[in-house]
Design a protein around this motif. Structure first.
Motif, mmCIF file in Angstrom:
data_model
loop_
_atom_site.group_PDB
_atom_site.id
_atom_site.type_symbol
_atom_site.label_atom_id
_atom_site.label_comp_id
_atom_site.label_asym_id
_atom_site.label_seq_id
_atom_site.Cartn_x
_atom_site.Cartn_y
_atom_site.Cartn_z
ATOM 1 N N ASP A 12 -2.495 1.276 6.067
ATOM 2 C CA ASP A 12 -1.966 1.554 7.407
ATOM 3 C C ASP A 12 -2.777 0.734 8.393
ATOM 4 O OD1 ASP A 12 -1.412 3.025 10.022
ATOM 5 O OD2 ASP A 12 -0.151 4.146 8.622
ATOM 6 N N ASP A 13 -2.119 0.191 9.399
ATOM 7 C CA ASP A 13 -2.834 -0.622 10.383
ATOM 8 C C ASP A 13 -3.547 0.219 11.434
ATOM 9 O OD1 ASP A 13 -0.402 0.204 11.467
ATOM 10 O OD2 ASP A 13 -0.027 -1.677 12.513
ATOM 11 N N SER A 39 -3.427 -4.159 6.270
ATOM 12 C CA SER A 39 -2.274 -5.053 6.351
ATOM 13 C C SER A 39 -1.594 -5.147 4.990
ATOM 14 C CB SER A 39 -2.729 -6.453 6.785
ATOM 15 O OG SER A 39 -3.500 -7.054 5.756
ATOM 16 N N GLY A 40 -0.391 -5.709 5.008
ATOM 17 C CA GLY A 40 0.311 -5.932 3.747
ATOM 18 C C GLY A 40 -0.431 -6.893 2.854
ATOM 19 N N ASP A 58 2.265 2.298 4.718
ATOM 20 C CA ASP A 58 2.961 2.297 5.999
ATOM 21 C C ASP A 58 4.013 1.188 5.967
ATOM 22 O OD1 ASP A 58 3.584 2.828 8.699
ATOM 23 O OD2 ASP A 58 2.040 1.454 9.416
ATOM 24 N N ILE A 59 5.126 1.374 6.632
ATOM 25 C CA ILE A 59 6.174 0.355 6.657
ATOM 26 C C ILE A 59 5.869 -0.722 7.692
ATOM 27 C CG2 ILE A 59 8.600 -0.093 7.234
ATOM 28 C CD1 ILE A 59 9.304 2.575 5.940
ATOM 29 N N ASN A 60 5.489 -0.314 8.886
ATOM 30 C CA ASN A 60 5.286 -1.265 9.981
ATOM 31 C C ASN A 60 3.848 -1.769 10.007
ATOM 32 O OD1 ASN A 60 7.937 -1.143 11.044
ATOM 33 N ND2 ASN A 60 7.454 0.856 11.891
ATOM 34 N N LEU A 61 3.656 -2.954 9.484
ATOM 35 C CA LEU A 61 2.346 -3.597 9.461
ATOM 36 C C LEU A 61 2.504 -4.982 10.055
ATOM 37 C CD1 LEU A 61 1.438 -2.751 5.754
ATOM 38 C CD2 LEU A 61 0.494 -1.626 7.782
ATOM 39 N N ASN A 65 5.003 -6.939 6.048
ATOM 40 C CA ASN A 65 5.231 -5.515 6.280
ATOM 41 C C ASN A 65 5.093 -4.719 4.979
ATOM 42 O OD1 ASN A 65 7.757 -5.375 4.893
ATOM 43 N ND2 ASN A 65 8.845 -5.999 6.716
ATOM 44 N N GLY A 66 5.127 -3.399 5.107
ATOM 45 C CA GLY A 66 4.924 -2.540 3.954
ATOM 46 C C GLY A 66 6.010 -2.638 2.900
ATOM 47 N N GLU A 68 7.739 -5.421 2.080
ATOM 48 C CA GLU A 68 7.480 -6.636 1.302
ATOM 49 C C GLU A 68 6.233 -6.465 0.434
ATOM 50 O OE1 GLU A 68 7.994 -10.154 -0.507
ATOM 51 O OE2 GLU A 68 9.436 -9.082 0.748
ATOM 52 N N SER A 86 6.100 6.474 7.196
ATOM 53 C CA SER A 86 6.324 5.942 8.531
ATOM 54 C C SER A 86 6.848 7.071 9.401
ATOM 55 C CB SER A 86 7.307 4.771 8.500
ATOM 56 O OG SER A 86 7.253 4.065 9.724
#
Length: 129
Positions: A12-13, A39-40, A58-61, A65-66, A68, A86
């Protein structure tokens, strides 16, 4: 004799959520945090070097992104359980989440020890729509 703890990588960022997730893992018998990534790209590297059994992603990185990162991790290690986390409602998930090979998705507000155990116990069946 107890079975070895399930090794968990937290991605998670945001440091506050990483700490909260680490607390949940620490409170869940039979699970232990082996690393934290921001980060991813870090997630992919840590998954390669630490070989966690489970990744809380987490999805939004920023950067990769999470979703990928999940694809890359599960391609290299198909038995790794990835739980996408998320703030999205299930119906609002990005379309490509369904093809990420994640085991499940859980809204961060619903994440807790019981969810962690349930996802691990149901790991043989992918649950994303």
């Amino acid at each position: 004799m107890d079975a070895p703890a399930v090794s968990v990588l937290i991605v998670d960022d945001q440091a506050p959520f990483r700490r909260a997730a680490a607390t949940v893992v620490g409170l869940t018998r039979g699970f232990e945090v082996v690393g934290e990534a921001r980060s991813g790209e870090e997630a992919v590297e840590f998954a390669r070097t630490l070989a966690p059994q489970m990744v809380l992603m987490d999805i939004n990185l920023g950067g990769m992104n999470g979703i990928e990162a999940t694809r890359v991790i599960t391609a290299a290690s198909p038995h790794t359980v990835v739980l996408l986390l998320s703030t999205y409602q299930v119906e609002d998930l990005p379309v490509d989440a369904a093809t990420s090979r994640a085991t499940a998705y859980v809204n961060k507000d619903a994440f807790g020890p019981q969810v962690l155990r349930e996802v691990w116990e149901k790991r043989a069946t992918r649950q994303l729509p």
